[in-house]
Enzyme design. Structure first.
Site, PDB file in Angstrom:
ATOM      1  N   HIS A 199      -2.641 -11.909   0.482  1.00 60.07           N
ATOM      2  CA  HIS A 199      -2.238 -10.459   0.433  1.00 60.07           C
ATOM      3  C   HIS A 199      -3.988  -9.683   1.280  1.00 60.07           C
ATOM      4  O   HIS A 199      -4.161  -9.585   2.416  1.00 60.07           O
ATOM      5  CB  HIS A 199      -3.486 -10.422  -0.476  1.00 60.07           C
ATOM      6  CG  HIS A 199      -3.189  -9.688  -1.628  1.00 60.07           C
ATOM      7  ND1 HIS A 199      -4.893  -8.532  -1.741  1.00 60.07           N
ATOM      8  CD2 HIS A 199      -3.157  -8.777  -2.692  1.00 60.07           C
ATOM      9  CE1 HIS A 199      -4.635  -7.565  -2.113  1.00 60.07           C
ATOM     10  NE2 HIS A 199      -3.840  -7.273  -2.928  1.00 60.07           N
ATOM     11  N   HIS A 214      -4.408  -8.801 -10.660  1.00 61.59           N
ATOM     12  CA  HIS A 214      -6.052  -9.425 -10.246  1.00 61.59           C
ATOM     13  C   HIS A 214      -7.057  -9.326 -11.064  1.00 61.59           C
ATOM     14  O   HIS A 214      -6.625  -8.634 -11.715  1.00 61.59           O
ATOM     15  CB  HIS A 214      -5.957  -8.479  -8.341  1.00 61.59           C
ATOM     16  CG  HIS A 214      -4.868  -8.039  -7.752  1.00 61.59           C
ATOM     17  ND1 HIS A 214      -4.707  -9.426  -6.909  1.00 61.59           N
ATOM     18  CD2 HIS A 214      -4.493  -7.630  -7.161  1.00 61.59           C
ATOM     19  CE1 HIS A 214      -3.775  -9.397  -5.760  1.00 61.59           C
ATOM     20  NE2 HIS A 214      -3.674  -7.898  -5.801  1.00 61.59           N
ATOM     21  N   GLU A 216       1.359 -10.585  -8.470  1.00 61.21           N
ATOM     22  CA  GLU A 216       0.221  -9.930  -8.013  1.00 61.21           C
ATOM     23  C   GLU A 216      -0.478  -9.201  -8.421  1.00 61.21           C
ATOM     24  O   GLU A 216      -0.951  -7.881  -8.987  1.00 61.21           O
ATOM     25  CB  GLU A 216       0.944  -9.154  -6.259  1.00 61.21           C
ATOM     26  CG  GLU A 216      -0.800  -8.283  -6.096  1.00 61.21           C
ATOM     27  CD  GLU A 216      -0.186  -8.194  -4.238  1.00 61.21           C
ATOM     28  OE1 GLU A 216       0.536  -7.958  -4.047  1.00 61.21           O
ATOM     29  OE2 GLU A 216      -1.166  -6.875  -4.331  1.00 61.21           O
ATOM     30  N   ASP A 240       0.480  -5.505  -9.086  1.00 63.30           N
ATOM     31  CA  ASP A 240      -0.652  -4.976  -8.678  1.00 63.30           C
ATOM     32  C   ASP A 240      -1.863  -4.090  -9.125  1.00 63.30           C
ATOM     33  O   ASP A 240      -2.684  -3.515  -9.143  1.00 63.30           O
ATOM     34  CB  ASP A 240      -0.618  -4.141  -7.534  1.00 63.30           C
ATOM     35  CG  ASP A 240      -1.559  -4.374  -6.403  1.00 63.30           C
ATOM     36  OD1 ASP A 240      -1.987  -5.046  -6.409  1.00 63.30           O
ATOM     37  OD2 ASP A 240      -1.297  -3.988  -5.052  1.00 63.30           O
TER      38      ASP A 240
END
Ligand code: GRE
Ligand code: ZN
Length: 326
Positions: free
Chosen positions: A165, A10, A8, A286
């Site tokens: 998400h 980004h 995850e 994340d």
């Protein structure tokens, strides 16, 4: 642990960066986060090396495509972002993989874009930022609706996971957060919006129709593991029109995978692990909303056998995505 795989993680392009700025605000290190969202091969890679992360599967920031009201624009934006990501990953294919951003405003176009990304660009699946808006700001379209069944058929056919998400509720639908802006996003609202969406998918009977679908949910399951028993317990007593064939927990354990993104806490982790089983929990960070040092230091030390740590940190991702790693 060396060789971790994170999923995850980004990035942003110029056209989507503003969505994260709205979420993060200016007081909380936005200048550093924005720099790290745009960067792929410099700061990010340095941290990956430092904290034992061999491979990151990258995805577009939130809410990005899901907040575009015009369908044609959403289709274009997804294509631009996916092409940019493919190009970045091609520079270091051993370190970076990709999830597709999808224009869910049009289920058919989303299926076409996913197929393009998987078959032509080598992507590992999709990451979608929750419900989609369409045409008007006050809209929230969830993917259990019948118009998405052909899309899900394509996801199953391509045999790739779909990462659900978080995003925040749209401003027009935030009565329950009124005067409590701190509740709206990552501290609580993300989990509320995402868990409801996940439970809607299950309750709609989606996994009776497509039993091989694989859904990934971050943040150790967005509160779901804590309540799996109670959901089953209450639905047995009061089904209230629950249409799926099996208890909720059966689908959650079979079709769902939870990651450690942004939730680096032993008690929560071991509860999620116990409910879901060792094959259905995967390491993630994340980044850059979270720091790799926090995710990795915690994960490397939390009490696990070497074998289970290897599975959660790496092996499960290799199996789930069919990665060509030893
Ligand atoms: C995210 O994962 O997308 C995110 C944000 C804003 C704050 C925290 C966070 O977009 O995890
Ligand atoms: Zn995230």
């Amino acid at each position: 642990m060396q060789g971790k795989i994170a999923l995850e993680e980004h990035f942003a392009i110029e056209g989507t960066l503003g969505g994260s700025e709205k979420l993060v605000g200016t007081a909380t290190g936005w200048s550093d986060i924005s720099r790290r969202l745009i960067d792929i091969h410099d700061l990010r890679l340095t941290d990956m090396d430092k904290y034992g992360i061999e491979y990151s599967i990258l995805s577009l920031n939130a809410p990005a495509v899901q907040a575009v009201l015009d369908t044609k624009e959403a289709i274009e934006l997804a294509r631009i972002a996916n092409d940019a990501l493919a190009e970045a990953c091609a520079k270091r294919p051993g370190r970076f993989g990709a999830f597709a951003a999808l224009p869910m405003q049009d289920a058919g176009a989303a299926a076409v874009e996913l197929e393009r990304c998987v078959t032509e660009l080598g992507f590992h699946g999709a990451l979608v930022n929750g419900f989609t808006q369409r045409d008007i700001s006050d809209s929230a379209i969830f993917f259990d609706l019948p118009e998405y069944r052909p899309f899900w058929a394509k996801v199953q056919e391509l045999n790739v996971p779909f990462y659900l998400h978080p995003r925040t509720a749209v401003p027009e639908r935030r009565q329950h957060y009124e005067n409590h802006p701190w509740l709206v996003s990552a501290a609580w609202g993300f989990a509320v919006e995402t868990s409801i969406h996940a439970l809607r998918l299950v309750g709609s009977g989606l996994f009776d129709e497509f039993p091989k679908l694989k859904i990934i949910v971050g943040h150790l399951g967005e509160h779901i593991p804590y309540n799996m028993w109670r959901i089953d317990h209450r639905l047995k007593k009061l089904p209230l029109g629950y249409p799926a064939k099996k208890p909720m927990s059966a689908y959650l354990k079979e079709n769902f995978y939870f990651t450690t993104s942004g939730n680096f806490h032993d008690t929560t982790f071991h509860l999620a692990l116990e409910e879901m089983g060792v094959d259905h929990i995967l390491f993630s960070v994340d980044y850059p909303f979270e720091d790799m040092v926090d995710a990795a230091d915690w994960f490397d030390k939390t009490e696990l056998s070497d074998e289970v740590r290897q599975k959660i940190g790496r092996g499960n991702a290799i199996d789930l995505f069919g990665l060509n790693f030893s």
